[in-house]
Design an enzyme around this catalytic site. Structure first.
Site, PDB file in Angstrom:
ATOM      1  N   GLU A   1      -1.110  -5.731   8.664  1.00  0.00           N
ATOM      2  CA  GLU A   1      -0.294  -5.176   9.744  1.00  0.00           C
ATOM      3  C   GLU A   1      -0.902  -5.450  11.109  1.00  0.00           C
ATOM      4  O   GLU A   1      -2.136  -5.397  11.257  1.00  0.00           O
ATOM      5  CB  GLU A   1      -0.156  -3.650   9.570  1.00  0.00           C
ATOM      6  CG  GLU A   1       0.569  -3.256   8.297  1.00  0.00           C
ATOM      7  CD  GLU A   1       0.704  -1.736   8.145  1.00  0.00           C
ATOM      8  OE1 GLU A   1       0.365  -0.990   9.098  1.00  0.00           O
ATOM      9  OE2 GLU A   1       1.155  -1.302   7.077  1.00  0.00           O
TER      10      GLU A   1
ATOM     11  N   GLU B   1       9.508  -4.599  10.456  1.00  0.00           N
ATOM     12  CA  GLU B   1       9.941  -3.306   9.890  1.00  0.00           C
ATOM     13  C   GLU B   1      10.582  -2.418  10.948  1.00  0.00           C
ATOM     14  O   GLU B   1       9.995  -2.195  12.029  1.00  0.00           O
ATOM     15  CB  GLU B   1       8.732  -2.585   9.255  1.00  0.00           C
ATOM     16  CG  GLU B   1       9.101  -1.220   8.692  1.00  0.00           C
ATOM     17  CD  GLU B   1       8.041  -0.631   7.766  1.00  0.00           C
ATOM     18  OE1 GLU B   1       7.037  -1.305   7.455  1.00  0.00           O
ATOM     19  OE2 GLU B   1       8.246   0.532   7.356  1.00  0.00           O
TER      20      GLU B   1
ATOM     21  N   ASP C   1      -1.034  -6.404  -0.449  1.00  0.00           N
ATOM     22  CA  ASP C   1      -1.038  -5.741   0.858  1.00  0.00           C
ATOM     23  C   ASP C   1      -2.440  -5.228   1.173  1.00  0.00           C
ATOM     24  O   ASP C   1      -3.015  -4.458   0.389  1.00  0.00           O
ATOM     25  CB  ASP C   1      -0.063  -4.557   0.781  1.00  0.00           C
ATOM     26  CG  ASP C   1       0.431  -4.118   2.134  1.00  0.00           C
ATOM     27  OD1 ASP C   1       0.206  -4.836   3.124  1.00  0.00           O
ATOM     28  OD2 ASP C   1       1.089  -3.049   2.182  1.00  0.00           O
TER      29      ASP C   1
ATOM     30  N   LYS D   1      -0.817  -9.683   2.908  1.00  0.00           N
ATOM     31  CA  LYS D   1      -0.103  -9.196   4.097  1.00  0.00           C
ATOM     32  C   LYS D   1      -1.017  -8.240   4.843  1.00  0.00           C
ATOM     33  O   LYS D   1      -1.744  -7.463   4.222  1.00  0.00           O
ATOM     34  CB  LYS D   1       1.185  -8.480   3.672  1.00  0.00           C
ATOM     35  CG  LYS D   1       1.914  -7.780   4.821  1.00  0.00           C
ATOM     36  CD  LYS D   1       3.257  -7.250   4.389  1.00  0.00           C
ATOM     37  CE  LYS D   1       3.231  -5.849   3.850  1.00  0.00           C
ATOM     38  NZ  LYS D   1       2.695  -4.835   4.780  1.00  0.00           N
TER      39      LYS D   1
ATOM     40  N   ASP E   1       0.845  -1.200   0.000  1.00  0.00           N
ATOM     41  CA  ASP E   1       0.000   0.000   0.000  1.00  0.00           C
ATOM     42  C   ASP E   1       0.882   1.253   0.000  1.00  0.00           C
ATOM     43  O   ASP E   1       0.378   2.374  -0.087  1.00  0.00           O
ATOM     44  CB  ASP E   1      -1.007  -0.011   1.164  1.00  0.00           C
ATOM     45  CG  ASP E   1      -0.348  -0.016   2.526  1.00  0.00           C
ATOM     46  OD1 ASP E   1       0.902  -0.102   2.599  1.00  0.00           O
ATOM     47  OD2 ASP E   1      -1.077   0.068   3.537  1.00  0.00           O
ATOM     48  N   SER E   2       2.201   1.053   0.031  1.00  0.00           N
ATOM     49  CA  SER E   2       3.139   2.156  -0.207  1.00  0.00           C
ATOM     50  C   SER E   2       2.913   2.747  -1.593  1.00  0.00           C
ATOM     51  O   SER E   2       3.433   3.820  -1.904  1.00  0.00           O
ATOM     52  CB  SER E   2       4.588   1.680  -0.057  1.00  0.00           C
ATOM     53  OG  SER E   2       4.820   0.501  -0.796  1.00  0.00           O
TER      54      SER E   2
HETATM   55  O1  KIV Z   1       3.315  -1.045   1.640  1.00  0.00           O
HETATM   56  C1  KIV Z   1       4.467  -1.474   1.724  1.00  0.00           C
HETATM   57  O2  KIV Z   1       5.260  -1.413   0.780  1.00  0.00           O
HETATM   58  C2  KIV Z   1       4.856  -2.056   2.989  1.00  0.00           C
HETATM   59  C3  KIV Z   1       6.295  -1.916   3.346  1.00  0.00           C
HETATM   60  C4  KIV Z   1       6.551  -0.555   3.885  1.00  0.00           C
HETATM   61  C5  KIV Z   1       6.691  -2.937   4.317  1.00  0.00           C
HETATM   62  O3  KIV Z   1       4.046  -2.524   3.715  1.00  0.00           O
END
Ligand code: KIV
Length: 286
Positions: free
Chosen positions: A119, A186, A87, A117, A48-49
């Site tokens: 968090e 992280e 993500d 993934k 989600d980056s």
């Molecule tokens: O969104 C992403 O790329 C991530 C990384 C910062 C670990 O979750």
């Protein structure tokens, strides 16, 4: 890489057992994912980056499920032989186990990713179990968790006190116990990350958690020098595409202004037999 064999949780587990490090990178679009597969990347994360790296948001919170799915689809098409992790964005799994399963399922049904993934530590254990019960591979993510960075007081390294290191160990154990097959850590000190790596039987991947983990993740926009807003301490830039692209654009502007682009070789001329008739035809418009 025509003969590349796609990883599964079994081969990733084997890499941990044999001490072979996993190379993991984010990708958000078709060309970048194709380059990563060609380069031999073990895993890709459609993080989600993308909110910051692609859309220019200040953080990851505004990112939606639909945006994630679109980018996962592009990455999947470009890298059919690479293990792709989708993500889960903010508010796609926080409300209930049911919503978490529905949204995790979309990543597989609509975009064909290999894992998702999400968090959080102990507080999301029931989400992890629910998603696993739907038959989906889960990667946990603890330490600096950008979606809840407000609660952490900002984008700060975690586990730097004994109490905070202990909380991370408890989170890691809870996630493994819940059944997650991968875990991302992280911005954590290497001594803490090393302990957790040895203590867990599932692969522990690092982004800013040092050299003792089972593998490393980097944000592609950092690795290639594309993301300009800031550079975290843990980033290693391998090239500077911002400079390469800007220089190419400046050269193009200069060529256009000077009339040196397009040149003869960039033009389509009229068909040989037709060309002589053109001046005659245009006479009536003069
Ligand atoms: O969104 C992403 O790329 C991530 C990384 C910062 C670990 O979750």
């Amino acid at each position: 890489m025509a003969d590349k064999r796609k990883h599964s949780i079994l081969t990733l587990q084997k890499m941990k057992a044999e001490g072979e490090k996993v190379a993991w990178l984010t990708a958000y679009d078709y060309p970048t994912a194709a380059f990563a597969e060609e380069a031999g990347m073990d895993m890709l994360l459609v993080g989600d980056s993308l909110g910051m790296c692609v859309y220019g948001y200040e953080g990851t919170v505004p990112v939606t499920m639909d945006q994630c799915i679109v980018h996962c689809e592009a990455v999947r098409r470009a890298a059919p032989n690479t293990f792709v992790v989708g993500d889960m964005p903010f508010m796609s799994y926080q409300v209930s186990d049911e919503e978490a399963v529905v949204n995790a399922g979309r990543f597989l049904k609509e975009a064909g990713v290999d894992a998702i993934k999400l968090e959080g530590g102990q507080r999301i254990v029931s989400r992890i179990r629910a998603i696993l019960d739907a038959g989906i591979v889960v990667c946990g993510h603890i330490g600096l968790t950008p979606q809840s960075s407000g609660q952490l007081g900002g984008h700060k390294a975690q586990g730097r006190t004994v109490a905070s290191a202990q909380a991370l160990i408890e989170d890691a154990l809870a996630i493994e116990e819940a059944g997650a097959q991968l875990l991302l850590l992280e911005a954590v000190p290497p001594e803490v990350a090393g302990f957790i790596t040895r203590r867990l039987s599932i692969p522990l991947l690092s982004i800013g958690a040092g050299y003792e983990c089972d593998g490393q993740l980097l944000i592609v926009s950092d690795l290639i020098g594309q993301f300009q807003a800031f550079t975290p301490k843990f980033v290693k830039k391998y090239c500077n595409v911002a400079e390469v692209i800007t220089d190419a654009m400046k050269a193009y502007i200069a060529d256009v202004k000077a009339g040196t682009f397009p040149a003869e070789e960039h033009c389509y001329h009229m068909l040989k037999d037709e060309a002589p008739g053109f001046p005659e035809m245009t006479k009536k418009y003069e």
